[in-house]
Design an enzyme around this catalytic site. Structure first.
Site, PDB file in Angstrom:
ATOM      1  N   SER A 106      24.836 -11.350  32.342  1.00 12.88           N
ATOM      2  CA  SER A 106      24.292 -11.188  33.690  1.00 12.88           C
ATOM      3  C   SER A 106      24.520 -12.447  34.488  1.00 12.88           C
ATOM      4  CB  SER A 106      22.811 -10.874  33.602  1.00 12.88           C
ATOM      5  OG  SER A 106      22.162 -11.870  32.870  1.00 12.88           O
ATOM      6  N   ARG A 107      24.393 -12.287  35.764  1.00  9.08           N
ATOM      7  CA  ARG A 107      24.304 -13.459  36.621  1.00  9.08           C
ATOM      8  C   ARG A 107      22.879 -13.977  36.510  1.00  9.08           C
ATOM      9  NH1 ARG A 107      29.049 -13.818  38.987  1.00  9.08           N
ATOM     10  NH2 ARG A 107      30.150 -11.976  39.746  1.00  9.08           N
ATOM     11  N   THR A 149      25.313 -16.546  32.157  1.00 10.19           N
ATOM     12  CA  THR A 149      26.592 -16.653  31.456  1.00 10.19           C
ATOM     13  C   THR A 149      27.739 -16.160  32.342  1.00 10.19           C
ATOM     14  OG1 THR A 149      25.581 -16.485  29.291  1.00 10.19           O
ATOM     15  CG2 THR A 149      27.881 -15.828  29.449  1.00 10.19           C
ATOM     16  N   ASP A 206       9.747 -12.068  35.772  1.00  3.40           N
ATOM     17  CA  ASP A 206      10.408 -11.572  34.584  1.00  3.40           C
ATOM     18  C   ASP A 206       9.260 -11.163  33.672  1.00  3.40           C
ATOM     19  OD1 ASP A 206      12.649 -11.033  33.096  1.00  3.40           O
ATOM     20  OD2 ASP A 206      13.457 -13.046  33.274  1.00  3.40           O
ATOM     21  N   SER A 243      15.995  -4.498  30.091  1.00  5.59           N
ATOM     22  CA  SER A 243      17.220  -4.958  30.735  1.00  5.59           C
ATOM     23  C   SER A 243      18.274  -5.327  29.699  1.00  5.59           C
ATOM     24  CB  SER A 243      16.879  -6.163  31.620  1.00  5.59           C
ATOM     25  OG  SER A 243      18.037  -6.845  31.995  1.00  5.59           O
TER      26      SER A 243
END
Lengths: 505, 505
Positions: free
Chosen positions: A206-207, A215, A268, A276
């Site tokens: 993911s960004r 990553t 989060d 996710s």
């Protein structure tokens, strides 16, 4: 009930306004369809171009920015709908968002069932949730408010609305770090080590959500990461592994959309985190997943107790969805490597792969540990022999060759960019560096422009435990603009809790 | 740390884009300040015009809608900042929203303290919360997540950031209905009855949050309601009472801003509800408040148990803030009066005041009960004699004269508008009308355009318990546009749970 396209036709006008990711449409207040449909600002409207359609938030325009017969589209709306200047469009009220009542029920304390979760994720994936509706959904599922059954329901719902890959192999590996530890960019090392040993590891990443770099952001400074599914498949068939952006392959489109609101809110949660991560692993066709979970007072997972709860959540959801999940707890007391920010983290990984003299030893060590576990799991090393195989794969240059091959297969390798503006932040007094606040350090790198500015971030010069002189450089800020550099420097100057330096007593 | 205004000057450009209430600013991607500050879409920026300043969300513009040296403002941003076309502006990054970490802590289960609540409401009142941040705040405080101590903290915090009135009298009354019951527009009757009897009742009311009409929306069809504090004071000094929009007098500016997100989310909670209501009453200088609380399966308060909990919350907060709160539970099983929607509800009230033959008896009855309690509380009637005084004040025409006097004092009385488009919805089959779903009925009136379209809404033709023939008119939809009429009619046709009609068995 479905709202039918209105009778009046409108012409597409790409307005060039970047509203971030929320699709926004613009109509003149005196245009006939605006009046006849009773549209007003913040009406949710559905726009059709032939069979293609999107839901957008309306902004009414009282000026002559657009013509009466035009429908203006923001960049996000234009990307989602497609079409050319002047294309014929039809509009109507978006159908009522029925699944929002399940979100409300959740807010009022009722559990989220499988059907409700499925309906919510369908609507999210179709772009029917506005930003504030997504903010309510995410908040309702944050903290400790989603249990195991709800997490399973959310994960399955996310998988159901996306594409799904399968591979002609029994063993498909993946690794994922739950984050919260700046600089922990081990995937850029683990994927090439594991793939160089002949295993399959189709890594989607993911960004950044709340961090200065994901990553995909770091890999994006080395090679293209926005591959579609056929391209990703070609890379993995050829090289055994890839590191691509999950958003481009639409493996979990609902999750990709949720991120646009999670990121600015900095929220989060265990439930959304597990849903996710695992929805993407299931969709990518992985069946063995290793989770790297750094634990530290200022990391995302703050205590061993929290780590065990999150581990149970990962294993429980993995079991329900038919994938084996292995969790490795790691030290989360300080950043890994030196760089924080997309390009700076990529540089650290390159230094390790190239065997540079100043390569960060901690990053190398972590990558070897993770790769070892995967090599043993994948049957390439006997139990207890993974570490030596991982280390030799790195030291022989095989992993470095593999990363270059992967980058080439993804579209071509490049050197990460360097920032034009840098500034050193020095120790205010001498003493021993006894604590680093990861959260504030991450915030500092973000203020410097990361992850949007790929060269931005910071470089840490000294690890925990170092003995410092007053005036000695602690870190260097990197920015792509002077404004961001000044802004980050002001934050660094005001934050004496960023570093705890104990004076000799 | 405060972000200093950037060095580069920009010129104000009013773009005429209505983004609802969120202030949005527009900058060209190639403008120097955008580059030097590292601004991007959804950056939160601070804009100064001399000493005036606002925080706005940035939309970057890639087209030639504006010049490189211009800063475009949405209507909300322009209203908040003021200034003329071409005025000199300066911009910088908005300072980090530190109070958001208290919202996050609340989401993660930690209680909201007085200091945190104060900091949050200061930031909200200063416009520092974006819409998604407000959505997170509201969601975090919704459901059963805010206890009495937190409600007191929120209420005090809301009062602290607004203006506050005081009156040269010991006894200042007010009434408030917690809502959820369409058509319950008793304030238009209670205020003139109580004021006609010589008591002081400076009523500020809200626009609709989740309902098709608030008292301010209905009163707004009869007279101006957007009075400032000196004007409101003059009306009350002269007539003893007023019915004005609370938002215009800024008694609880934080709450006024929260509403812009509560409304589209359709969220409401005991904690925020009590804080919202009582912060305005305290700020308006009232010391005796009567709460009308309709209880019914599809009203806002669904059970007696919920009503008792909410009553305790009101009393506890009132006690902490030094005002006496009296609560009157009422029947919430069906709408009050016939009309639902601003003008239609105002018409019902006028019919009662004028003593029209077809005036809705239930609306009259409720208003008399509430006024009676206030008259007894205010010492104008001995206990047990309030009902007859209230009824005679209505029947003598004194209340009607008083409402006209109040309307005149507020700026002039007018007749409520009538809708151009109407459509009858008929009973699909015969039988007894045994249930009405207030929530769906409210939704139907909103789909027809209420409250934004003041003449829109619906008129109910038959009360609960009525014996109906197939094809007999149940309600008439009113809309100001054919699109909204069609949209509401489609919803009415599909919703067989709107009315429960029991066929003779």
């Amino acid at each position: 009930m479905t709202a039918a396209p209105g009778p009046a036709g409108l012409l597409l006008r790409r307005l060039g306004i970047d509203t971030y990711q929320e699709p926004v449409a613009y109509l003149r207040s005196d245009c006939p369809v605006c009046k006849s449909e009773g549209f007003e600002s913040r009406s949710r409207i559905e726009i059709w171009r032939g069979d293609a359609h999107i839901v957008a938030t309306l902004n009414v325009v009282h000026d002559e920015l657009i013509d009466k017969n035009q429908l203006g589209l923001s960049e996000a709306a234009w990307r989602a709908l497609g079409g050319e200047e002047g294309a014929a469009l039809r509009v109507g009220h978006a159908r009522p968002l029925l699944s929002l009542s399940s979100v409300r029920a959740k807010i009022y304390g009722r559990p989220l069932g499988a059907e409700a979760a499925a309906a919510i994720m369908r609507d999210v994936a179709e772009g029917r949730y506005s930003d504030i509706e997504m903010a309510a959904l995410i908040t309702a599922c944050s903290g400790d408010r989603v249990d195991l059954a709800e997490t399973i329901a959310l994960t399955e719902a996310m998988v159901a609305v996306g594409q799904r890959l399968d591979w002609p192999r029994d063993m498909v590996l993946d690794k994922h770090c739950v984050g919260g530890l700046p600089g922990n960019r081990t995937s850029l090392l683990v994927v090439p080590i594991v793939a160089a040993c002949g295993l399959t590891i189709p890594k989607t990443s993911s960004r950044a959500i709340t961090s200065p770099a994901g990553t995909a952001d770091a890999m994006g400074t080395l090679a293209p990461v926005e591959l579609d599914i056929p391209a990703m498949r070609r890379v993995v068939e050829r090289e055994g592994g890839c590191i691509v952006w999950g958003g481009a392959v639409s493996l979990s489109p609902a999750d990709d959309l949720l991120i646009r609101v999670e990121r600015p809110l900095g929220l989060d949660s265990d439930g959304l985190l597990v849903a996710s991560v695992l929805s993407k692993k299931v969709a990518a066709g992985s069946n063995h997943v290793l989770i790297d979970m750094p634990v530290g007072r200022t990391a995302k997972v703050r205590s061993e107790q929290a780590a065990h709860a999150l581990t149970r959540r990962f294993r429980g959801v993995g079991e329900a969805l038919g994938i084996a999940v292995d969790v490795m707890l790691s030290d989360g007391s300080q950043p890994v490597g030196r760089g924080i920010g997309p390009a700076l983290e990529a540089r650290d990984a390159l230094a390790v792969l190239r065997g540079a003299a100043d390569a960060p030893a901690d990053l190398r060590q972590r990558a070897i540990q993770l790769a070892a576990r995967l090599l043993e799991l994948g049957g390439k090393a006997a139990p207890g022999h993974g570490l030596s195989l991982a280390a030799s794969t790195l030291d022989s240059g095989a992993a470095w060759r593999k990363l270059r091959a992967i980058c080439t297969a993804q579209g071509g390798m490049r050197e990460p960019p360097r920032a034009d503006y840098t500034q050193v932040v020095a120790a205010l007094h001498g003493g021993r560096l006894i604590a680093i606040d990861n959260r504030r350090l991450a915030r500092l790198a973000k203020l410097a422009g990361a992850p949007k500015a790929p060269a931005a971030g910071l470089e840490l010069h000294r690890p925990l435990g170092s003995q410092l002189e007053a005036g000695e450089p602690l870190l260097t800020l990197h920015a792509e603009s002077p404004g961001e550099l000044a802004y980050a420097a002001a934050y660094a100057a005001a934050q004496d809790t960023l570093f705890t330096i104990q004076e000799a007593g």
